[in-house]
Design a protein around this motif. Structure first.
Motif, PDB file in Angstrom:
ATOM      1  N   ALA A 130      -4.093   2.901  -2.159  1.00 24.04           N
ATOM      2  CA  ALA A 130      -3.483   4.174  -1.738  1.00 24.04           C
ATOM      3  C   ALA A 130      -4.301   4.808  -0.615  1.00 24.04           C
ATOM      4  O   ALA A 130      -5.533   4.822  -0.662  1.00 24.04           O
TER       5      ALA A 130
ATOM      6  N   TYR B 115      -5.647   9.300  -2.971  1.00 19.97           N
ATOM      7  CA  TYR B 115      -5.521   9.455  -4.430  1.00 19.97           C
ATOM      8  C   TYR B 115      -5.553  10.952  -4.685  1.00 19.97           C
ATOM      9  O   TYR B 115      -6.592  11.595  -4.479  1.00 19.97           O
TER      10      TYR B 115
ATOM     11  N   HIS C 135      -6.198   5.450 -12.591  1.00 16.31           N
ATOM     12  CA  HIS C 135      -5.995   5.154 -11.171  1.00 16.31           C
ATOM     13  C   HIS C 135      -7.029   4.165 -10.624  1.00 16.31           C
ATOM     14  O   HIS C 135      -6.722   3.380  -9.718  1.00 16.31           O
TER      15      HIS C 135
ATOM     16  N   GLN D 177      -1.052   8.065  -4.113  1.00 20.82           N
ATOM     17  CA  GLN D 177      -0.963   7.733  -5.536  1.00 20.82           C
ATOM     18  C   GLN D 177      -1.348   9.018  -6.256  1.00 20.82           C
ATOM     19  O   GLN D 177      -2.431   9.568  -5.992  1.00 20.82           O
TER      20      GLN D 177
ATOM     21  N   GLN E 298       0.854  -1.193   0.000  1.00 22.68           N
ATOM     22  CA  GLN E 298       0.000   0.000   0.000  1.00 22.68           C
ATOM     23  C   GLN E 298       0.886   1.238   0.000  1.00 22.68           C
ATOM     24  O   GLN E 298       1.984   1.219   0.555  1.00 22.68           O
ATOM     25  N   VAL E 299       0.397   2.289  -0.619  1.00 21.45           N
ATOM     26  CA  VAL E 299       1.168   3.537  -0.662  1.00 21.45           C
ATOM     27  C   VAL E 299       0.363   4.632   0.034  1.00 21.45           C
ATOM     28  O   VAL E 299      -0.855   4.547   0.119  1.00 21.45           O
TER      29      VAL E 299
END
Ligand code: 5CA
Ligand code: ZN
Length: 412
Positions: free
Chosen positions: A274, A277, A257, A246, A242-243
């Motif tokens: 994410a 976003y 996305h 994004q 997971q980030v």
């Protein structure tokens, strides 16, 4: 691939607070990066043309996030891609009778120069699609094995993602199916392709065609990667499952996305892909959309060749809020040049009003969903006071100058 040259970011006294950021999925603002590391993946260029002011504005937006996170004491891991193989690149190369690899290398090199001139802190990992192909092919095979992707039965070797395997599809863009069907073909999708299970299913792997470059895909067969899976795989490989952010321009909200999140979530079983976003507004020219077809692109490299100070370009692009679609004009640049001149004169004063209050307010503006216009107004006020001879703090002009450099990326 190589990133661009970085520069020293001055350290400031004290620390900034947590960054509140607008998230397209939540449709609201929430604190970003809850741990002591901020991870960010930003969708970079498709290098078939020079960097225009829209690309620059988007890159400046994510540069601000990196600066605010660092100022809050976070370690930042930032990854950006280069879509160095895709239809638009091949089409432009064919039109101009040029080798697509030469075109991509030239425009990527120019982008790096533009980014360095604009003082964008380079990503830790700058990654091309081509160098990621073995990883992408492997992940596409995984999706096929898990039943989330399928091969068309027309002998092309093309593999598509089955959006019905992604139960939350649509949570990021919040578009209705009708809206998705309208936008999909405008942004590289092929709703009418025969044999797909759903018109919105996106391409994961394009089987080899005569006169098109291809790479070995193992059990997939030779071909090249689709667009959304490129970003999902690069992000997963370098940033984990997971980030925190994004990012890209708001032209990427759908399908890019939405689809890359759906791919990543199926591959990892973790949702959301994410935490935020984040989408930057589109830059137009004199009230019109900037586009190749209108022939009204303004290139950063053109402005640099005309001896325009990149710091004025940066200031002009930050004078509107990052989320708003906004327009470039000669007037906007002239205003930024005046402002830069005033700030430079103020920063060179022997003394000024305390810059500590200025720094605290600047941090507060930026932590509030990157309110750069608010930040610029604060700097205007400080500069105006200093130029009017207010205040007697001899350390203030230097702190003013360092704060603008560290937090706004504007070097006086
Ligand atoms: N390579 C893909 C992303 S994986 C791509 O969209 N490339 S691009 O060259 O078209 O755009 C590069 C970045 O600039 C993307 O984040 C895109 O959303 C953003 N961008 C493109 N046009 C504009 C514009 N007019 N204004 C603001 N940002 C833009
Ligand atoms: Zn992308």
């Amino acid at each position: 691939m190589d990133s661009w040259a970085g520069h020293e970011v001055p350290r400031l006294p004290g620390r900034g607070g947590p960054l509140m950021l607008f998230d397209s999925a939540r449709r609201g603002t929430a604190a970003s990066a809850p741990t002591d590391t901020g991870t960010m993946y930003v969708c970079g260029i498709t290098p078939y043309d020079a960097t225009h002011l829209g690309h620059a504005a988007t890159m400046i937006t994510f540069d601000l996030i990196q600066r605010v996170w660092r100022d809050a004491g976070l370690d930042v891991t930032y990854v950006q891609n280069v879509t160095d193989i895709d239809d638009p690149l091949l089409e432009r190369a064919a039109r101009d009778g040029e080798d697509w690899k030469v075109l991509a290398m030239r425009e990527t090199a120019l982008f790096r120069e533009d980014m360095a001139a604009l003082r964008i802190i380079p990503p830790e990992h700058y990654v091309g699609a081509v160098e990621s192909i073995p990883d992408i092919a492997e992940r596409v095979l995984t999706l096929v094995k898990e039943g989330a992707a399928y091969r068309l039965e027309d002998g092309t070797g093309d593999v598509y993602f089955d959006i019905s395997a992604a139960p939350r599809f649509g949570y990021e863009s919040h578009l209705s199916r009708e809206q998705m069907l309208e936008i999909f073909p405008e942004r590289g999708g092929d709703p009418d392709r025969a044999g797909k299970r759903d018109p919105l299913d996106p391409l994961l792997w394009r089987g080899v065609r005569p006169d098109e470059p291809s790479w070995p895909g193992g059990d997939l067969g030779p071909g090249r990667p689709g667009w959304h899976i490129e970003c999902a795989v690069i992000a997963l490989n370098l940033l984990g499952e997971q980030v925190d952010v994004q990012g890209g321009g708001n032209d990427l909200i759908f399908p890019h996305h939405e689809c890359s999140a759906a791919h990543a979530e199926l591959l990892t079983g973790q949702t959301p892909f994410a935490g935020h976003y984040v989408h930057a507004g589109m830059i137009g020219l004199d009230g019109e959309k900037m586009s190749k077809s209108r022939g009204n692109l303004v290139f950063v490299s053109r402005l640099r060749a005309d001896q325009v100070d990149p710091m004025a370009v940066r200031l002009a692009l930050m004078s509107g809020h990052y989320r708003s679609n906004r327009s470039w004009s000669d007037g906007l640049l002239a205003t930024a040049q005046d402002r830069l001149g005033r700030w430079r004169r103020a920063g060179a004063q022997p003394c000024g009003p305390s810059a500590e209050v200025f720094l605290a307010s600047l941090r507060a503006r930026l932590a509030d969903d990157l309110d750069a216009p608010g930040a610029l107004a604060l700097a205007d006020s400080w500069a105006e006071a200093a130029l009017a001879g207010a205040g007697d703090d001899p350390a203030a002009p230097a702190l003013f100058t360092r704060a603008l450099d560290a937090l706004l990326g504007v070097r006086l």
